[in-house]
Design an enzyme around this catalytic site. Structure first.
Site, mmCIF file in Angstrom:
data_model
loop_
_atom_site.group_PDB
_atom_site.id
_atom_site.type_symbol
_atom_site.label_atom_id
_atom_site.label_comp_id
_atom_site.label_asym_id
_atom_site.label_seq_id
_atom_site.Cartn_x
_atom_site.Cartn_y
_atom_site.Cartn_z
ATOM 1 N N GLU A 1 7.661 83.082 27.305
ATOM 2 C CA GLU A 1 7.690 82.958 28.767
ATOM 3 C C GLU A 1 6.268 83.020 29.301
ATOM 4 O O GLU A 1 5.445 83.781 28.792
ATOM 5 C CB GLU A 1 8.544 84.072 29.378
ATOM 6 C CG GLU A 1 8.470 84.200 30.880
ATOM 7 C CD GLU A 1 8.908 82.953 31.621
ATOM 8 O OE1 GLU A 1 8.238 82.595 32.605
ATOM 9 O OE2 GLU A 1 9.922 82.340 31.215
ATOM 10 N N CYS B 1 17.859 72.256 35.668
ATOM 11 C CA CYS B 1 18.342 72.305 37.053
ATOM 12 C C CYS B 1 17.960 71.053 37.831
ATOM 13 O O CYS B 1 18.129 71.005 39.051
ATOM 14 C CB CYS B 1 17.813 73.549 37.764
ATOM 15 S SG CYS B 1 16.008 73.632 37.855
#
Length: 440
Positions: A325, A397
C-alpha cells in the site's frame, strides 16, 4: 459563451460519467440529469465555439421516460435547483433502470476500450446489494465543504459554487443522527465523517482547522460519544493523509468487522464506502481467487488489509502474503491490523516498483489488486505480466479503467475468465467490477 442558452433536445444513449448523449446541429452534447429517450429542455453549462463537445443540464422534461421517478434528494434535483449538488446524479431514475444503464456503460467500455467482442462475451448485469432495497443510507464516509457562515455544504458537477445542505439521503443514518447540519463550523475548511459498519453509533468526525480554537468550539456542539479529531496542518485531510492528526475527544479511529476479522481504521485510512461493501467484496475476492494452503499471494493497493488478512488465513503459516500500500495513513492501519499474522509482509511503496522486486524474489500463485479509480498504469500491468502470476483478481470502481486494464492484461497473455458488477453506489453512475484474469 456569455450566458446560458436553452435548447430542446432528444436524449440519446447513456455515456460513462453519468451523462446521456445528445446532438444539436452536428454538435455532441453531454447532458446530465436526463434519461435516454426523453425530450427535454437543457441549459448549456459549457459551450465554447471551439470545444469538441458541449455540456448541459436538464431543466425541464417535455416527454418523460417511464423510468423517471421523483428525485430522492431535492437539493440534487436539476429540475428545482439551478446548480444541483453532486453525489446523487441518478436519483431521478428508478433503481432497476439505473442498473440497466450501468450495465450498458460497462459493456460499451469493455467493447470500445477493452477490445472485447459482444459475440464472445456475455457481459454481466449489475447486481443489487442485498439488504439495501431503496439504495439509501449506505454511505459510511462523507466529506463536506463549509460555507462562509459555517454550515455544511456541497458543490455541483464541475462547479465551485457551494450549496448549503440540510440532509444527505445516501449518508448512513448514524451520520445523519448526530445533528451535523445545525453545527457552526466557522473556522473549519473541511469536515469528514465516518461511521462504523459494525456499530453505527460510533462516529468519527475529522476537521481541517483554519482558525485556531475552532475545533474545540465545534466539540462543544456535538453530542457525547462522538469521536472528534483535527488535522493540525492547514489543508490536511483524511483523503490525502497530510497533516498531523490530533484527537480532541474519543479515538482517532473506528473498528470494523468483516467475516470475523477486526480492522482498525484511522482518520487517515481508507475503507470501503458502502456499509456492505467490505463483506461483499471480501467474499467474492476470496471465492474467485481461491487461495490454497501454502500459496504465495500479493495483495496490491492493499489498503488497511481487508483482503490481506483472509488471504493469510487461507494460505496458512506455510504460505505468504505480500501486502503493498502506498498511502501512509492506510499503510499504518495495515501494519496494526496484520501485526499478528507472521505470514504477511506489509510494505509501503509504489506498486510498479515493488512488483518488479517481488517478481524477482517470489514465485507468485495469485495477485489481488484494488487500485485507485485511475486503475493500473502501463508499467504496473507490464510488471504483473512479467511476474508470470497464473491468476489475477482485479477489483475496480471505474469501468473505463477496468476496460483499459483488461486490454493491457490480455495483450500480455491473460484472458478475462470471469467478471461481475455490483451496485455499491446506488443513485450515482458509479459501479464496482470484479474480474478474474487467468494466464493463457
Amino acid at each position: 459563451m456569455n450566458a446560458p442558452e436553452t435548447l430542446e433536445l432528444r436524449l440519446g444513449s447513456i455515456a460513462h460519467g453519468g451523462h446521456t448523449v445528445a446532438r444539436h446541429e452536428g454538435r455532441v452534447i453531454f447532458v446530465r440529469h436526463g434519461i435516454p429517450g426523453e425530450l427535454v429542455n437543457v441549459v448549456l453549462t459549457d459551450a465554447g465555439e471551439t470545444a469538441k463537445f458541449w455540456r448541459a443540464d436538464v431543466v425541464e422534461v417535455l416527454e418523460a421516460s417511464e423510468h423517471r421517478v421523483p428525485h430522492i434528494w431535492d437539493q440534487a434535483d436539476a429540475l428545482t435547483h439551478r446548480d444541483p449538488v453532486g453525489g446523487a446524479e441518478f436519483g431521478h431514475i428508478s433503481l432497476d433502470y439505473q442498473r440497466v444503464l450501468k450495465a450498458q456503460v460497462a459493456a460499451e467500455q469493455l467493447t470500445r476500450l477493452g477490445g472485447l467482442k459482444a459475440e464472445d462475451y456475455n457481459f454481466p448485469a449489475v447486481q443489487a446489494v442485498p439488504g439495501n432495497a431503496d439504495g439509501l443510507g449506505w454511505r459510511t464516509r462523507m466529506s463536506y465543504s463549509v460555507t462562509e457562515s459555517g454550515h455544511l455544504a456541497m458543490s455541483g458537477f464541475r462547479s465551485n459554487e457551494l450549496t448549503e445542505i440540510t440532509q444527505m439521503p445516501l449518508a448512513h443514518p448514524g451520520i445523519e443522527a448526530i445533528g451535523l447540519y445545525s453545527v457552526d463550523f466557522s473556522g473549519i475548511d473541511r469536515v469528514e465523517v465516518a461511521v462504523s459498519s459494525r456499530d453505527d453509533s460510533t462516529v468519527l468526525v475529522l476537521l481541517s482547522e483554519v482558525l485556531p480554537g475552532a475545533a474545540l468550539r465545534v466539540a462543544k456542539q456535538l453530542p457525547e460519544g462522538v469521536n472528534l479529531a483535527v488535522f493540525s496542518q492547514m489543508g490536511g485531510s483524511a483523503a490525502d493523509g497530510k497533516g498531523e492528526l490530533e484527537v480532541i475527544t474519543g479515538n482517532g479511529w473506528l473498528t470494523e468487522q468483516v467475516l470475523g476479522n477486526f480492522f482498525r481504521i484511522t482518520g487517515e485510512g481508507f475503507w470501503q464506502v458502502h456499509r456492505s461493501a467490505a463483506t461483499l467484496l471480501t467474499e467474492r475476492v476470496m471465492d474467485l481467487t481461491a487461495p490454497e494452503s501454502g500459496e504465495v499471494v500479493a495483495d496490491l493497493y492493499a489498503g488497511a488489509g481487508l483482503f490481506s488478512l483472509p488471504l493469510a488465513e487461507a494460505v496458512g503459516p506455510q504460505g505468504r502474503v505480500f501486502s503493498i500500500e502506498g498511502a501512509p495513513g492506510t499503510h499504518a492501519d495495515a501494519k496494526k491490523n496484520l501485526a499478528q499474522t507472521p505470514q504477511v509482509t506489509v510494505t509501503r511503496g509504489r506498486v510498479e516498483r515493488l512488483m518488479r522486486q517481488l517478481a524477482r524474489e517470489a514465485q507468485l500463485d495469485a495477485v489481488v489488486l484494488d487500485p485507485p479509480r485511475t486503475g493500473l498504469d502501463k508499467q504496473s500491468a507490464a510488471e504483473l505480466a512479467t511476474s508470470g502470476v497464473p491468476r489475477i483478481c482485479y477489483v475496480s470502481c471505474d469501468p473505463a479503467a477496468f476496460a483499459r486494464d483488461t486490454a493491457r492484461l490480455m495483450a500480455r497473455g491473460y484472458e478475462l475468465d470471469h467478471m461481475e458488477i455490483h451496485d455499491l453506489y446506488p443513485h450515482t453512475h458509479h459501479m464496482e467490477s470484479i474480474g478474474l484474469f487467468v494466464r493463457r
